[in-house]
Enzyme design. Structure first.
Site, PDB file in Angstrom:
ATOM      1  CE  LYS A 164       3.091   0.461   5.000  1.00  0.00           C
ATOM      2  NZ  LYS A 164       2.560   0.029   3.427  1.00  0.00           N
ATOM      3  CD  GLU A 191      -2.671   1.280   2.492  1.00  0.00           C
ATOM      4  OE1 GLU A 191      -2.642   0.566   3.427  1.00  0.00           O
ATOM      5  OE2 GLU A 191      -3.399   2.340   2.270  1.00  0.00           O
ATOM      6  NE  ARG A 202       3.894  -7.530  10.799  1.00  0.00           N
ATOM      7  CZ  ARG A 202       3.268  -6.973   9.964  1.00  0.00           C
ATOM      8  NH1 ARG A 202       2.328  -7.805   9.239  1.00  0.00           N
ATOM      9  NH2 ARG A 202       3.718  -5.792   9.328  1.00  0.00           N
TER      10      ARG A 202
HETATM   11  P1  ATP Z   1       2.963  -2.024   7.912  1.00  0.00           P
HETATM   12  O1  ATP Z   1       2.111  -2.733   9.173  1.00  0.00           O
HETATM   13  O2  ATP Z   1       4.359  -1.890   8.131  1.00  0.00           O
HETATM   14  O3  ATP Z   1       2.247  -1.076   7.488  1.00  0.00           O
HETATM   15  P2  ATP Z   1       1.605  -3.536   5.779  1.00  0.00           P
HETATM   16  O4  ATP Z   1       1.514  -4.851   5.983  1.00  0.00           O
HETATM   17  O5  ATP Z   1       0.627  -2.703   6.292  1.00  0.00           O
HETATM   18  O6  ATP Z   1       2.835  -3.222   6.697  1.00  0.00           O
HETATM   19  P3  ATP Z   1       1.727  -3.293   3.005  1.00  0.00           P
HETATM   20  O7  ATP Z   1       2.268  -2.227   2.364  1.00  0.00           O
HETATM   21  O8  ATP Z   1       0.208  -3.667   3.244  1.00  0.00           O
HETATM   22  O9  ATP Z   1       2.332  -3.013   4.574  1.00  0.00           O
HETATM   23  O10 ATP Z   1       2.536  -4.519   2.830  1.00  0.00           O
HETATM   24  C1  ATP Z   1       2.958  -5.204   1.742  1.00  0.00           C
HETATM   25  C2  ATP Z   1       3.361  -6.584   1.919  1.00  0.00           C
HETATM   26  O11 ATP Z   1       4.479  -6.511   2.761  1.00  0.00           O
HETATM   27  C3  ATP Z   1       2.481  -7.394   2.379  1.00  0.00           C
HETATM   28  O12 ATP Z   1       2.319  -8.654   1.716  1.00  0.00           O
HETATM   29  C4  ATP Z   1       2.729  -7.596   3.860  1.00  0.00           C
HETATM   30  O13 ATP Z   1       2.191  -8.828   4.289  1.00  0.00           O
HETATM   31  C5  ATP Z   1       4.164  -7.596   3.562  1.00  0.00           C
HETATM   32  N1  ATP Z   1       4.933  -7.233   4.939  1.00  0.00           N
HETATM   33  C6  ATP Z   1       4.614  -5.971   5.719  1.00  0.00           C
HETATM   34  N2  ATP Z   1       5.222  -6.206   6.882  1.00  0.00           N
HETATM   35  C7  ATP Z   1       5.982  -7.263   6.782  1.00  0.00           C
HETATM   36  C8  ATP Z   1       6.704  -7.740   7.657  1.00  0.00           C
HETATM   37  N3  ATP Z   1       7.242  -7.034   8.938  1.00  0.00           N
HETATM   38  N4  ATP Z   1       7.391  -9.010   7.491  1.00  0.00           N
HETATM   39  C9  ATP Z   1       7.029  -9.648   6.207  1.00  0.00           C
HETATM   40  N5  ATP Z   1       6.145  -8.989   5.479  1.00  0.00           N
HETATM   41  C10 ATP Z   1       5.728  -8.025   5.564  1.00  0.00           C
HETATM   42 MG    MG Z   2      -1.165  -2.586   5.391  1.00  0.00          MG
END
Ligand code: ATP
Ligand code: MG
Length: 562
Positions: free
Chosen positions: A276, A40, A266
Site C-alpha cells: 500500500k 488496516e 504472501r
Molecule cells: P501492505 O504491505 O500492502 O500494506 P499489509 O499486510 O500491511 O499490506 P493489511 O491491511 O495489514 O495490509 O493486510 C490485511 C491482510 O491481507 C493481512 O492478513 C495480510 O497478511 C494480507 N495481505 C497483505 N498483503 C498480502 C499479499 N501480498 N499476499 C497475501 N496476503 C496479503
Molecule cells: Mg499492514
C-alpha cells in the site's frame, strides 16, 4: 509458483491450512471454523489482499463457518473513512459477505486497555521512559541479547499510575510507552519486551479524540481474534516470528477464547508492486490517475479495467497457498481473465484505428441488417442486428496495398469476407499528399450475402468492420504493464519508480463502435472481435464514450519478450 499440490481431482482447494482446519474439526478441537480478514484502512486493497480474502472467506464457505471483516484501525494518523468504505465495496465485489460480522479493533479499545492494566497488575508490563531510539539500542541483535531498561523494575502501582496518566493525556507523543515484560535475552527479538501501547495525540476516524494511547498491532490483533472467537487466524509469513508473542498474550490474559495463528506466503506478482505504501506513492506522485487507475493492481483498478471478480477468485485458487515465498507471473492472472471472458463475454464489433472503405457497387442509402451471434460459446446468448451500408470502416492494419502471399486480410485486388456480411474485393486505393492510404474503393459480391459464396469459392480471411453511418465514436484506452522490469526496482536499489513504463497508457481517440455499445452497462466486459476485451470506463458519458481495453485476445507478451 506453486500450482501443483493445491487442487484435488474434484477441484476442491486443498492446502496445508485447509488440512489443519479439517483436522481441527474432525478431532473436535473446534465445533465450527471462524476466520477473519483484517485490513488496516490505510489504503485500497490490492491483488495480494484478494489472495487473503479468498483464503479466509473461502475456508469459511467450504467448512460451513464464518468469516469476519475486521478493520485493524489502531493507527489513526494513517487511516481514513474513504479506505474503510472502499475496502467494503471491494470485498463485496469479489463476491464475499461478512453478514453481521463487521468489526473494528477500535470497538475493543476499552477492553484492550483494561487487559493492559491486567498485565501491569501481574507484573507482566511496565511503563518505559526510554525513547524509541534508546529502546532500539537496548534491544540487542540476532546474536547478542538485549539490555534491560532502567525502568523495567517499576512496581505495578507505579506503572498503573503512569499508564493512567498516559491515557489521561498527560504526556507528549513518544514520552512513554507500555512494554510487555517478557525476556530481554530471548532468542526471538519479538519477545524482548515488545512495546504494546504508545502515545499518539491524533484524531481517530471512529473514536475521534477519545483516546491518546493506542495498542500496537501485536497487542491488538490476537486479543481481537480472541474476542471474536476466531478459531484460525491466518496471516502472512512475516508474522511467523510474532507467533510466540501472540501465544504469550493469549496465555497470560483472561481472554474468552484461544485462537491460533497460521502463516502463509504472501503473493508477489511480476511487473507489479504490491504494498500500500508504494501504491500510495504512485497515486500521490501522479504516476497514475488514482487508486482505481486501470493499470493499478488494486481490486478497484481491476474492476475498472473490466476484470471479472470470478477470474480473480479463480486465480487465487490456482496459485494456491503455501509456506514458501515465490513470485507469480502476472500472465497467469491474465490467463484467468481471458479464460473467463472467452467463455462469458458477449461479442461486438469495433474498429480501433479506422480506414474508410467505400463499396462502389452497393446502392447509396441502402442499409441491410445481419444477425450476429452474441456469444458463440453460449447457445443461450442469442443474436443481435448489425447494420451494413455503402461506407464502412476497417482496421488500418487489416489492409496492405502490396501484401505478401501469407497476408490473408485485405489488399489490392484480393477478396476477403467482411464478418457476417459479404465477400469484398479491393479495387482501388486513395492516398493523401503524403502518400498515406486514406480510403479504399471496393466492390461486393451480392451472391455472398451472409458470408458464403454459392459457387463454393473460398476466401482466406475474415475481417471486422463498422458501418460509417451507424458507428458511434469512442476513445479507447489501452494499457501495458505499469513497470518495464519483472521485479520493479531490482536493478536500481529498490527504487521501483525508476522502472516505470513510460508507455503504459495509449489513447486511441477515433474508434468506431457498434451502436449497441453506447448502452453497455458499467461493469460488463465484452469482446471486440479479433482484438480483445473491453469495458466502458466510469468517465464515459453520452457526449463522449470512453472504453478501457481489459486485455488482448492472446498473450502477446511471450512473443514480445523473445
Ligand atoms: P501492505 O504491505 O500492502 O500494506 P499489509 O499486510 O500491511 O499490506 P493489511 O491491511 O495489514 O495490509 O493486510 C490485511 C491482510 O491481507 C493481512 O492478513 C495480510 O497478511 C494480507 N495481505 C497483505 N498483503 C498480502 C499479499 N501480498 N499476499 C497475501 N496476503 C496479503
Ligand atoms: Mg499492514
Amino acid at each position: 509458483m506453486n500450482q501443483t499440490d493445491n487442487t484435488d481431482d474434484d477441484s476442491t482447494p486443498r492446502d496445508f491450512i485447509r488440512d489443519i482446519v479439517h483436522e481441527d474439526l474432525n478431532a473436535g478441537r473446534t465445533a465450527s471454523v471462524v476466520t477473519r480478514f483484517p485490513p488496516e484502512p490505510n489504503g485500497y486493497l490490492h491483488i495480494g489482499h484478494a489472495k487473503s480474502i479468498c483464503l479466509n472467506f473461502g475456508i469459511a464457505d467450504e467448512f460451513g463457518g464464518k468469516c469476519h471483516l475486521r478493520f485493524d484501525d489502531t493507527n489513526p494518523t494513517k487511516e481514513e473513512q474513504e479506505y474503510i468504505d472502499a475496502i467494503q465495496e471491494d470485498v463485496r465485489w469479489l463476491g464475499f459477505d461478512w453478514g453481521e460480522n463487521l468489526h473494528y479493533t477500535s470497538d475493543y479499545f476499552e477492553q484492550l486497555y483494561s487487559w493492559a492494566e491486567h498485565l501491569i497488575n501481574q507484573s507482566m508490563a511496565y511503563v518505559d521512559d526510554l525513547s524509541a531510539d534508546e529502546i532500539r539500542e537496548h534491544r540487542g541483535t540476532l546474536t547478542e541479547p538485549g539490555k534491560n531498561s532502567p525502568y523495567r523494575d517499576r512496581t505495578p502501582e507505579e506503572n498503573l499510575a503512569l499508564f493512567q496518566q498516559m491515557r489521561a493525556g498527560e504526556f507528549e507523543n513518544g514520552a512513554k510507552v507500555l512494554r510487555a515484560k517478557i525476556d530481554m535475552a530471548s532468542g526471538n527479538i519479538n519477545l524482548r519486551d515488545p512495546v504494546i501501547y504508545r502515545i499518539l495525540h491524533a484524531e481517530h476516524p471512529r473514536t475521534g479524540n477519545e483516546w491518546c494511547v493506542y495498542p500496537n498491532y501485536d497487542f491488538a490483533h490476537g486479543q481481537s481474534d480472541a474476542l471474536e472467537h476466531i478459531t484460525h487466524s491466518i496471516c502472512t509469513l512475516e508474522f511467523e516470528d510474532h507467533r510466540p508473542l501472540y501465544d504469550w498474550l493469549i496465555e497470560n490474559l483472561p481472554v474468552p477464547s484461544e485462537p491460533h495463528q497460521y502463516e502463509f506466503a504472501r503473493l508477489n506478482l511480476t511487473y507489479t508492486v504490491l504494498s500500500k505504501r508504494r501504491l500510495m506513492q504512485l497515486v500521490n506522485d501522479g504516476h497514475v490517475a488514482g487508486w482505481d487507475d486501470p493499470r493499478m493492481p488494486t481490486i478497484s483498478g481491476y474492476r475498472r479495467r473490466g476484470y471479472p471478480p470470478a477470474a480473480i477468485r479463480d486465480f487465487a485458487s490456482r496459485i494456491g497457498v503455501s509456506k514458501s515465498n515465490a513470485t507469480v507471473e502476472v500472465q497467469s492472472l491474465e490467463a484467468c481473465v481471458r479464460e473467463d471472458l472467452n467463455k462469458n463475454a458477449e461479442r461486438r464489433m469495433a474498429v480501433l484505428k479506422p480506414l474508410k472503405v467505400v463499396i462502389e457497387n452497393y446502392p447509396e442509402n441502402q442499409v441491410e441488417e445481419f444477425d450476429a451471434k452474441n456469444n458463440p460459446n453460449d447457445e443461450n446468448s442469442g443474436t443481435r442486428k448489425i447494420s451494413f451500408s455503402r461506407e464502412l470502416y476497417i482496421e488500418q492494419d487489416d489492409f496492405m496495398e502490396d501484401a505478401p502471399k501469407k497476408f490473408f486480410r485485405l489488399s489490392l485486388g484480393r477478396e476477403v469476407r467482411f464478418r457476417y456480411a459479404y465477400f469484398i474485393t479491393c479495387t482501388d486505393v486513395i492516398k493523401d499528399d503524403a502518400g498515406e492510404v486514406v480510403e479504399l474503393r471496393c466492390t461486393y459480391d451480392p451472391e455472398t450475402k451472409g458470408g458464403n459464396a454459392p459457387d463454393g469459392r473460398k476466401v482466406k480471411g475474415t475481417i471486422h468492420w463498422a458501418s460509417a453511418a451507424h458507428a458511434v465514436d469512442a476513445e479507447i484506452r489501452q494499457y501495458d504493464y505499469l513497470f518495464s522490469e519483472e521485479v520493479p526496482g531490482a536493478n536500481s536499489d529498490g527504487d521501483f519508480l525508476a522502472d516505470i513504463n513510460a508507455n503504459s497508457l495509449t489513447v486511441l481517440s477515433e474508434c468506431k463502435l457498434e451502436p449497441a455499445l453506447r448502452e453497455l452497462p458499467l461493469g460488463e466486459t465484452v469482446q471486440f472481435e479479433r482484438i480483445g476485451y473491453f469495458c466502458a470506463d466510469k468517465e464515459s458519458s453520452s457526449d463522449k464514450l470512453v472504453f478501457n481495453q481489459t486485455i488482448g485476445l492472446r498473450d502477446t507478451w511471450a512473443k514480445k519478450k523473445s
